[in-house]
Design an enzyme around this catalytic site. Sequence first.
Site, PDB file in Angstrom:
ATOM      1  N   SER C  64       0.798  -1.235   0.000  1.00 47.36           N
ATOM      2  CA  SER C  64       0.000   0.000   0.000  1.00 47.36           C
ATOM      3  C   SER C  64       0.827   1.280   0.000  1.00 47.36           C
ATOM      4  CB  SER C  64      -0.938   0.035   1.205  1.00 47.36           C
ATOM      5  OG  SER C  64      -1.961  -0.905   1.043  1.00 47.36           O
ATOM      6  N   LYS C  67       0.428   3.441  -2.862  1.00 45.62           N
ATOM      7  CA  LYS C  67      -0.716   4.341  -3.043  1.00 45.62           C
ATOM      8  C   LYS C  67      -0.282   5.810  -3.039  1.00 45.62           C
ATOM      9  CE  LYS C  67      -3.943   0.910  -1.348  1.00 45.62           C
ATOM     10  NZ  LYS C  67      -4.522   0.195  -0.201  1.00 45.62           N
ATOM     11  N   TYR C 190      -3.179  -1.887 -10.524  1.00 44.43           N
ATOM     12  CA  TYR C 190      -3.175  -1.613  -9.080  1.00 44.43           C
ATOM     13  C   TYR C 190      -2.313  -2.644  -8.346  1.00 44.43           C
ATOM     14  CZ  TYR C 190      -5.095  -1.698  -4.299  1.00 44.43           C
ATOM     15  OH  TYR C 190      -5.249  -1.731  -2.931  1.00 44.43           O
ATOM     16  N   TYR C 242      -4.286   2.988   7.629  1.00 45.62           N
ATOM     17  CA  TYR C 242      -5.514   2.227   7.735  1.00 45.62           C
ATOM     18  C   TYR C 242      -6.330   2.755   8.913  1.00 45.62           C
ATOM     19  CZ  TYR C 242      -2.633  -0.902   4.885  1.00 45.62           C
ATOM     20  OH  TYR C 242      -1.821  -1.428   3.934  1.00 45.62           O
ATOM     21  N   VAL C 260       1.069  -3.798   3.826  1.00 41.84           N
ATOM     22  CA  VAL C 260       0.990  -5.098   4.504  1.00 41.84           C
ATOM     23  C   VAL C 260       2.229  -5.956   4.289  1.00 41.84           C
ATOM     24  CG1 VAL C 260      -1.532  -5.223   4.576  1.00 41.84           C
ATOM     25  CG2 VAL C 260      -0.299  -6.149   2.601  1.00 41.84           C
TER      26      VAL C 260
END
Lengths: 306, 306, 306, 306
Positions: C64, C67, C190, C242, C260
């Site tokens: 992530s 992102k 993605y 998160y 993660v």
Amino acid sequence: MKPTAKILADIVDEVRPLIGQGKVANYIPALASVDNHKLGIAVYTNQGEVICAGDADEPFSIQSISKVLSLTLALGLYTPQELWLRVGKEPSGQAFNSLIQLEMEQGIPRNPFINAGAIVVADMLQSRLSAPRQRLIEFARKLSGNPSLVYDKVVAASEMLHSDRNAAIAYLMRSFGNFENDVLPVLNNYFHACAVRMSCVDLAKTFSYLANKGRMVHGGKQIITETQSKQLNALLATCGLYDGAGEFAYRVGMPGKSGVGGGIVAIVPGDMTIAVWSPELDSSGNSLAGTQALELLSKRIGRSIF
Amino acid sequence: MKPTAKILADIVDEVRPLIGQGKVANYIPALASVDNHKLGIAVYTNQGEVICAGDADEPFSIQSISKVLSLTLALGLYTPQELWLRVGKEPSGQAFNSLIQLEMEQGIPRNPFINAGAIVVADMLQSRLSAPRQRLIEFARKLSGNPSLVYDKVVAASEMLHSDRNAAIAYLMRSFGNFENDVLPVLNNYFHACAVRMSCVDLAKTFSYLANKGRMVHGGKQIITETQSKQLNALLATCGLYDGAGEFAYRVGMPGKSGVGGGIVAIVPGDMTIAVWSPELDSSGNSLAGTQALELLSKRIGRSIF
Amino acid sequence: MKPTAKILADIVDEVRPLIGQGKVANYIPALASVDNHKLGIAVYTNQGEVICAGDADEPFSIQSISKVLSLTLALGLYTPQELWLRVGKEPSGQAFNSLIQLEMEQGIPRNPFINAGAIVVADMLQSRLSAPRQRLIEFARKLSGNPSLVYDKVVAASEMLHSDRNAAIAYLMRSFGNFENDVLPVLNNYFHACAVRMSCVDLAKTFSYLANKGRMVHGGKQIITETQSKQLNALLATCGLYDGAGEFAYRVGMPGKSGVGGGIVAIVPGDMTIAVWSPELDSSGNSLAGTQALELLSKRIGRSIF
Amino acid sequence: MKPTAKILADIVDEVRPLIGQGKVANYIPALASVDNHKLGIAVYTNQGEVICAGDADEPFSIQSISKVLSLTLALGLYTPQELWLRVGKEPSGQAFNSLIQLEMEQGIPRNPFINAGAIVVADMLQSRLSAPRQRLIEFARKLSGNPSLVYDKVVAASEMLHSDRNAAIAYLMRSFGNFENDVLPVLNNYFHACAVRMSCVDLAKTFSYLANKGRMVHGGKQIITETQSKQLNALLATCGLYDGAGEFAYRVGMPGKSGVGGGIVAIVPGDMTIAVWSPELDSSGNSLAGTQALELLSKRIGRSIF
């Protein structure tokens, strides 16, 4: 086939082994201390015959079954427009004491048989009756034909001591303008209604008007109209067993209402009223052995409405 | 009282003024273009008599009514244990295409009549049938006695072009392990089932097994067992009208299933099957005039199950 | 105090005993098989100094953290009006892959760092770039100064095999009109972005522009404006970890982004960029020992932004 | 650049045209009747300088800004373990007075700055202080250096008359065991805290300890530790502006706390405390012109923490 004492006794024997697989309601001590081996069933036919087996004459805490009594009283005090503006007629799809849907739907409870809905009904009775608590027990006595019915004061007091969740529900509805009176007196009445003690026989007689087009079988008094009787049965069929109404309809096929005291009342419209009692509950909060007894009875006497 | 052509014609006249107060489903052009003035009703008795009024012979898109057909097929392919492990039996208390409850309940849909549940059933048919689409239309032809039933390819294709929400539902179930096949072919079959065109008369005949203990009235073939028939009716009564099942039970008092094409099928167990059609929907997605027609009919012929 | 190799080495020693208390991400085999004893930390100062300890040079799956890269790319292709119309700037208060809020809020993801938001950003890149996948890896190579960065094809392929939840998210957004391209190619891009392999040193260098008013420390190229850099850090501070962003701000006091794979990047605006890696995660999905290392470092060098 | 009276006056002029675009809080008459044209700003530097513009000396209802005061008091009475067991540190992602998340998360509020969290803190103060209401106003007087601060009894009484939603929140927490005292007295204290009247100058002085490592600028008393000060600022940054914390961080880049009276306090750690006041609110419940004033100030003096 007609229900007989033999059929009921057989069913009691057959479901008794289920005892031990459920859980007695334990959120208040007065309910937790009940003997989990109690098991009773009573049928009251529209011809006035009482048939029963097991502990059918022993009174227990009717709990949420009282929600049908309160709603019936309210039907006599309010127009349908007034009543159904403040409470809905749809299954909730959620736990009986959840506030989530109530907040999302602006304080209008889904139906009169979840806690929020019954508390709104209690608020409505409070607004229009001078002594709602007295009125309700007299109503129960008249319907059951049992003048000795009383509130279990210990249970009612114990409920009040554990009333936080229901108080939250009432205050949330008040914040949306769907509650008219002070919260605590209304909750006190609500808990008293839950704390009426009745036996299976009492219950079967009490709700005979739902099987008899709105008219009491004994005495013959018209309690609600025939149309209202059908409507109430419809509500029981879709919303009467907490979040287990679908399963109950699937297995038993009768409108019904359960209470966490382990009682269930089931209606065969035009035919008979049935009450069962076994204190251990399934995961939806309905009597485990009681549901099974009703399923067996429904099959054996062929009385599913479906 | 028995239903007569006169009673049905009167009801059609009485509900016609409601046209204009609802909204035709418009999420796909093929449905949006339907004539909103269509209005039909058909009764098929267990004695094999067809009575009808209005546009009862004109075919329309049955949409979600097909979910009953698919579930009936699945009952023949799976044990109850297998089937009810993957889909529940409870009302959802939410919109028919919501993913919220589906996520909270780990990908197990509440019942086979919301989209998620019907898509699981379509997935189950896909797993056990070599040509599920062919099988379903043949099943509909056999049940209706109408060999000319076909899929409306334009509607099915249009649904596929607007399938994102249902694809999201299918993928979410797959992420929880409750979906076995590729998503798109299953959705394609699902949309084809929704796109079957049937008339009120076709529909009333098709579902006569639900009014007749599992047995087709014409031809007499046993489609499902009597017990399964009762169970299916129970599911229809609690879950068959989207988030308006309680209101429908309250007003009409019959198990039923609606579709966004404006059709509703209602069952009087042991007696008759009824189908109505009026394309405009109420806020729950059920035919507005159709529901009213069923309510009038239920009262006039005294056929509420409650 | 300035960070030194000694301080970093001490911290690595101090947090190592936490290994064993977290859980390596195991939803795909390629991640589950990582050595849980890996532990690295790298600091890249705005003066261009690299200080590190432990396994700081070993590449791992950034997941992530990518992102932030994708969002930075999107900032160069869209006006703020265009971008923030399709994704919000608020913490979600829910799990990173939940669809509940997404449905309630009509398909607009809460922020670009939950899965839904990052998938929207991937969709936006797809709409405006001819070869988004190639463009992203080149961007990562330029920012890190490491021309050998590659996608881990095994990880990307494995993610695609477990993409149902993210496909559900994408289709749900499409059903609300917040998704423009075919779902699968966008998800593939993605997942490739998530599958970039970088070391702590690579990561610290890559995100140096966030500590340096939008300008790369090495080479000095302006990547985004100073204002955008502040805005991006603000988003990281409120949404970057998160459903553990509050706890991270409370303990570490730096804007950050976790993955993660066990990596976390943290920014000290005007001063330095930090990257840690330890594969075991806490219950919020953030590196357990990595968070602790950042908390110790923040206290020892006195670099909380608060 | 240093803030000057000229800069503040310019900003007041620039944001004044926004008046008319927001909505004054109107859930109680006492707030609804405030003059919506009020607009003030005050800066209190860590050097003890007060700079201000507009209606900076006029007291108004601080409302939720009091939640920071109460939490600061609680930090002196409870260990972190005790405190953070009963309330979380994460943004809620929901409206400030929602019960949905509170029910899902078993009565533990997400953070001390939503209503539920502040009510738990009020309950904790009640449990450990003999006269919490007196203690809080004395604390506010000490921090602000203004001995004339008082509760606005009219506002407090008016809040009690509209307390149903907060009572629901308190009872729901009590049902989960996360509330120790009687609900009404705690709510009464909570509403009194909200009803403190302070000016922008009062507020900027009051919270100077958050900009000054836990120590009051005037008098120099250590109110909380430096670490606690950083932690509190972190909580403000992620949770201080209802469901608009992300947007506020993005635009202003300072930890802050707003109230529905139209006040906002913002902290520049190590540097200064800022308070603004403009009664009209945006859709998240934060002062519309006040937020804009802070954004302009942040840019003009270059004080974003990011």
